[in-house]
Design a protein around this motif. Structure first.
Motif, PDB file in Angstrom:
ATOM      1  N   SER A  11       5.822  44.159  22.475  1.00  0.00           N
ATOM      2  CA  SER A  11       6.929  44.256  21.515  1.00  0.00           C
ATOM      3  C   SER A  11       8.270  43.927  22.156  1.00  0.00           C
ATOM      4  CB  SER A  11       6.979  45.662  20.899  1.00  0.00           C
ATOM      5  OG  SER A  11       7.292  46.641  21.890  1.00  0.00           O
ATOM      6  N   LEU A  12       8.365  44.131  23.469  1.00  0.00           N
ATOM      7  CA  LEU A  12       9.637  43.897  24.158  1.00  0.00           C
ATOM      8  C   LEU A  12       9.778  42.473  24.683  1.00  0.00           C
ATOM      9  CD1 LEU A  12       9.936  47.193  26.238  1.00  0.00           C
ATOM     10  CD2 LEU A  12      11.292  46.563  24.236  1.00  0.00           C
ATOM     11  N   GLY A  13       8.715  41.947  25.278  1.00  0.00           N
ATOM     12  CA  GLY A  13       8.787  40.622  25.873  1.00  0.00           C
ATOM     13  C   GLY A  13       7.485  39.877  25.739  1.00  0.00           C
ATOM     14  N   GLN A  14       7.578  38.547  25.648  1.00  0.00           N
ATOM     15  CA  GLN A  14       6.392  37.706  25.516  1.00  0.00           C
ATOM     16  C   GLN A  14       6.460  36.581  26.542  1.00  0.00           C
ATOM     17  OE1 GLN A  14       8.482  38.053  22.442  1.00  0.00           O
ATOM     18  NE2 GLN A  14       7.524  40.073  22.485  1.00  0.00           N
ATOM     19  N   ASP A  15       5.303  36.248  27.113  1.00  0.00           N
ATOM     20  CA  ASP A  15       5.258  35.152  28.076  1.00  0.00           C
ATOM     21  C   ASP A  15       5.590  33.830  27.396  1.00  0.00           C
ATOM     22  OD1 ASP A  15       4.515  36.690  30.303  1.00  0.00           O
ATOM     23  OD2 ASP A  15       2.431  36.713  29.636  1.00  0.00           O
ATOM     24  N   ALA A  16       6.263  32.953  28.133  1.00  0.00           N
ATOM     25  CA  ALA A  16       6.701  31.676  27.567  1.00  0.00           C
ATOM     26  C   ALA A  16       5.540  30.853  27.033  1.00  0.00           C
ATOM     27  CB  ALA A  16       7.462  30.879  28.635  1.00  0.00           C
ATOM     28  N   ASP A  17       4.396  30.864  27.740  1.00  0.00           N
ATOM     29  CA  ASP A  17       3.265  30.072  27.260  1.00  0.00           C
ATOM     30  C   ASP A  17       2.677  30.635  25.981  1.00  0.00           C
ATOM     31  OD1 ASP A  17       2.295  32.305  28.628  1.00  0.00           O
ATOM     32  OD2 ASP A  17       0.505  31.277  29.371  1.00  0.00           O
ATOM     33  N   VAL A  18       2.753  31.948  25.814  1.00  0.00           N
ATOM     34  CA  VAL A  18       2.274  32.577  24.573  1.00  0.00           C
ATOM     35  C   VAL A  18       3.177  32.180  23.404  1.00  0.00           C
ATOM     36  CG1 VAL A  18       1.941  34.791  23.388  1.00  0.00           C
ATOM     37  CG2 VAL A  18       1.136  34.494  25.738  1.00  0.00           C
ATOM     38  N   ILE A  19       4.481  32.186  23.630  1.00  0.00           N
ATOM     39  CA  ILE A  19       5.427  31.782  22.582  1.00  0.00           C
ATOM     40  C   ILE A  19       5.184  30.327  22.191  1.00  0.00           C
ATOM     41  CG2 ILE A  19       7.878  31.462  22.027  1.00  0.00           C
ATOM     42  CD1 ILE A  19       8.425  33.669  24.186  1.00  0.00           C
ATOM     43  N   ALA A  20       4.967  29.489  23.179  1.00  0.00           N
ATOM     44  CA  ALA A  20       4.737  28.066  22.921  1.00  0.00           C
ATOM     45  C   ALA A  20       3.453  27.842  22.127  1.00  0.00           C
ATOM     46  CB  ALA A  20       4.671  27.311  24.247  1.00  0.00           C
ATOM     47  N   ARG A  21       2.398  28.527  22.522  1.00  0.00           N
ATOM     48  CA  ARG A  21       1.136  28.378  21.794  1.00  0.00           C
ATOM     49  C   ARG A  21       1.266  28.899  20.359  1.00  0.00           C
ATOM     50  NH1 ARG A  21      -1.427  30.038  26.897  1.00  0.00           N
ATOM     51  NH2 ARG A  21      -1.712  32.146  26.039  1.00  0.00           N
ATOM     52  N   ALA A  22       2.058  29.949  20.187  1.00  0.00           N
ATOM     53  CA  ALA A  22       2.298  30.463  18.837  1.00  0.00           C
ATOM     54  C   ALA A  22       2.999  29.411  17.986  1.00  0.00           C
ATOM     55  CB  ALA A  22       3.125  31.744  18.896  1.00  0.00           C
ATOM     56  N   ALA A  23       3.949  28.693  18.577  1.00  0.00           N
ATOM     57  CA  ALA A  23       4.655  27.637  17.850  1.00  0.00           C
ATOM     58  C   ALA A  23       3.694  26.537  17.422  1.00  0.00           C
ATOM     59  CB  ALA A  23       5.769  27.061  18.723  1.00  0.00           C
ATOM     60  N   ALA A  24       2.839  26.098  18.356  1.00  0.00           N
ATOM     61  CA  ALA A  24       1.867  25.047  18.052  1.00  0.00           C
ATOM     62  C   ALA A  24       0.859  25.521  17.020  1.00  0.00           C
ATOM     63  CB  ALA A  24       1.156  24.621  19.331  1.00  0.00           C
ATOM     64  N   HIS A  25       0.384  26.754  17.176  1.00  0.00           N
ATOM     65  CA  HIS A  25      -0.610  27.311  16.248  1.00  0.00           C
ATOM     66  C   HIS A  25      -0.025  27.437  14.840  1.00  0.00           C
ATOM     67  CE1 HIS A  25      -4.029  30.543  15.824  1.00  0.00           C
ATOM     68  NE2 HIS A  25      -4.107  29.587  14.925  1.00  0.00           N
ATOM     69  N   ALA A  26       1.215  27.906  14.758  1.00  0.00           N
ATOM     70  CA  ALA A  26       1.860  28.054  13.452  1.00  0.00           C
ATOM     71  C   ALA A  26       2.020  26.699  12.764  1.00  0.00           C
ATOM     72  CB  ALA A  26       3.223  28.728  13.613  1.00  0.00           C
ATOM     73  N   ALA A  27       2.415  25.684  13.530  1.00  0.00           N
ATOM     74  CA  ALA A  27       2.562  24.342  12.954  1.00  0.00           C
ATOM     75  C   ALA A  27       1.223  23.802  12.477  1.00  0.00           C
ATOM     76  CB  ALA A  27       3.177  23.395  13.981  1.00  0.00           C
ATOM     77  N   LEU A  28       0.176  24.078  13.231  1.00  0.00           N
ATOM     78  CA  LEU A  28      -1.165  23.643  12.830  1.00  0.00           C
ATOM     79  C   LEU A  28      -1.590  24.328  11.543  1.00  0.00           C
ATOM     80  CD1 LEU A  28      -3.753  22.084  13.371  1.00  0.00           C
ATOM     81  CD2 LEU A  28      -4.492  23.960  14.868  1.00  0.00           C
ATOM     82  N   LEU A  29      -1.369  25.630  11.445  1.00  0.00           N
ATOM     83  CA  LEU A  29      -1.702  26.362  10.220  1.00  0.00           C
ATOM     84  C   LEU A  29      -0.912  25.818   9.037  1.00  0.00           C
ATOM     85  CD1 LEU A  29      -1.879  30.043  11.549  1.00  0.00           C
ATOM     86  CD2 LEU A  29      -3.793  28.598  10.834  1.00  0.00           C
ATOM     87  N   ALA A  30       0.354  25.503   9.270  1.00  0.00           N
ATOM     88  CA  ALA A  30       1.188  24.954   8.198  1.00  0.00           C
ATOM     89  C   ALA A  30       0.633  23.621   7.714  1.00  0.00           C
ATOM     90  CB  ALA A  30       2.623  24.784   8.689  1.00  0.00           C
ATOM     91  N   SER A  31       0.141  22.794   8.634  1.00  0.00           N
ATOM     92  CA  SER A  31      -0.415  21.488   8.252  1.00  0.00           C
ATOM     93  C   SER A  31      -1.684  21.643   7.423  1.00  0.00           C
ATOM     94  CB  SER A  31      -0.715  20.662   9.500  1.00  0.00           C
ATOM     95  OG  SER A  31      -1.862  21.141  10.187  1.00  0.00           O
ATOM     96  N   GLN A  32      -2.322  22.798   7.543  1.00  0.00           N
ATOM     97  CA  GLN A  32      -3.547  23.083   6.805  1.00  0.00           C
ATOM     98  C   GLN A  32      -3.270  23.871   5.523  1.00  0.00           C
ATOM     99  OE1 GLN A  32      -5.568  25.246   9.907  1.00  0.00           O
ATOM    100  NE2 GLN A  32      -6.376  23.391  10.876  1.00  0.00           N
ATOM    101  N   GLY A  33      -1.982  24.061   5.224  1.00  0.00           N
ATOM    102  CA  GLY A  33      -1.614  24.817   4.024  1.00  0.00           C
ATOM    103  C   GLY A  33      -1.838  26.305   4.155  1.00  0.00           C
ATOM    104  N   LYS A  34      -1.857  26.820   5.389  1.00  0.00           N
ATOM    105  CA  LYS A  34      -2.171  28.231   5.620  1.00  0.00           C
ATOM    106  C   LYS A  34      -0.972  29.059   6.046  1.00  0.00           C
ATOM    107  CE  LYS A  34      -6.956  27.177   6.955  1.00  0.00           C
ATOM    108  NZ  LYS A  34      -7.968  27.253   8.036  1.00  0.00           N
ATOM    109  N   ALA A  35       0.214  28.503   5.988  1.00  0.00           N
ATOM    110  CA  ALA A  35       1.406  29.284   6.319  1.00  0.00           C
ATOM    111  C   ALA A  35       1.633  30.326   5.230  1.00  0.00           C
ATOM    112  CB  ALA A  35       2.619  28.376   6.432  1.00  0.00           C
ATOM    113  N   PRO A  36       2.033  31.537   5.580  1.00  0.00           N
ATOM    114  CA  PRO A  36       2.215  32.585   4.572  1.00  0.00           C
ATOM    115  C   PRO A  36       3.412  32.375   3.659  1.00  0.00           C
ATOM    116  CG  PRO A  36       2.925  33.360   6.727  1.00  0.00           C
ATOM    117  CD  PRO A  36       2.263  32.035   6.942  1.00  0.00           C
ATOM    118  N   SER A  37       4.356  31.533   4.072  1.00  0.00           N
ATOM    119  CA  SER A  37       5.532  31.273   3.243  1.00  0.00           C
ATOM    120  C   SER A  37       6.170  29.956   3.672  1.00  0.00           C
ATOM    121  CB  SER A  37       6.560  32.410   3.373  1.00  0.00           C
ATOM    122  OG  SER A  37       6.971  32.566   4.712  1.00  0.00           O
TER     123      SER A  37
END
Length: 248
Positions: A202-228
């Motif tokens: 909750s306090l800090g996240q590793d840079a590679d985790v943040i980056a993978r989250a960005a890529a994963h979120a974009a992938l989900l969005a391309s599949q129409g799976k973004a929550p908003s």
């Protein structure tokens, strides 16, 4: 028929999070060519495997980045169409910039110009790495928060088909130029992590985790799976997308 690969452009590609975003995109089969515009060549350009999907544009003058982006978005570089996804993890420190006014030009003004150019060219998805805790009564008055909030508000107003705003806590990893006082906070997070993993997350996240989250979120969005349509990815979602559910 296999889905077409997603082309992308990344800003801040030589920074702590941005470099990891580039690597994540280059290693994911769902993403095709990754374009970068940087003052120096990204480290992936020297990798025989990763560089095959990388289109690295080196331009030392940041004032020419948006014109370079416009060329890329309107005419294409190695693709016939503009990249449907643009990522920005662009940012600097007050010390590196030589003062708050110069930091504002990068962290706020350049990010806003990039977002506006992307929208004007028809980019569908815009991903911005912002920061957590910038909207509280006290924090919102700080220059750093004003920069981040200003970019977030602009992205929301531009009304992309999909906007993704990542709001990490303390970004963990080794920077070339560390933020003032960051060493103390990182030591604190590490200490807390030895007591509770959830507190650490909750306090800090590793840079590679943040980056993978960005890529994963974009992938989900391309599949129409973004929550908003305007998706704010908070610290818990960053850990979920970038670590717990990262199966690629």
């Amino acid at each position: 028929m296999a889905a077409a690969s997603i082309t992308s452009a990344v800003f801040g590609a030589t920074g702590l999070v941005g470099a990891h975003i580039v690597t994540s995109l280059l290693t994911l089969d769902a993403f095709g060519t990754v374009h970068t515009i940087t003052r120096r060549a990204p480290k992936q350009a020297a990798d025989a495997v990763l560089s095959k999907k990388l289109d690295a544009i080196v331009e030392k003058d940041t004032e020419l980045w948006v014109p370079k982006l416009n060329e890329l978005l309107t005419a294409g570089s190695k693709t016939a169409a503009p990249p449907p996804a643009v990522f920005s993890a662009l940012g600097t420190t007050r010390l590196a910039a030589g003062g708050i006014a110069n930091q504002w030009k990068i962290d706020h003004d350049l990010n806003v110009e990039i977002a506006r150019a992307a929208k004007a060219a028809g980019v569908k998805t815009f991903v911005f790495v912002s920061s957590a805790g910038t909207r509280s009564l006290v924090a919102r008055m700080l220059p750093y928060s004003k920069m981040k909030n200003g970019v977030e508000d602009t992205i929301k107003e531009l009304d992309f088909d999909q906007a993704i705003i990542l709001q990490p806590g303390l970004i963990l990893g080794d920077r070339e130029v560390e933020h003032q006082g960051a060493g103390t906070f990182k030591a604190l997070v590490k200490g807390v992590g030895s007591i509770s993993k959830s507190w650490h997350d909750s306090l800090g996240q590793d840079a590679d985790v943040i980056a993978r989250a960005a890529a994963h979120a974009a992938l989900l969005a391309s599949q129409g799976k973004a929550p908003s349509k305007y998706w704010v990815v908070d610290t818990a979602a960053i850990v979920k997308l970038g670590r717990d559910e990262w199966k690629f």
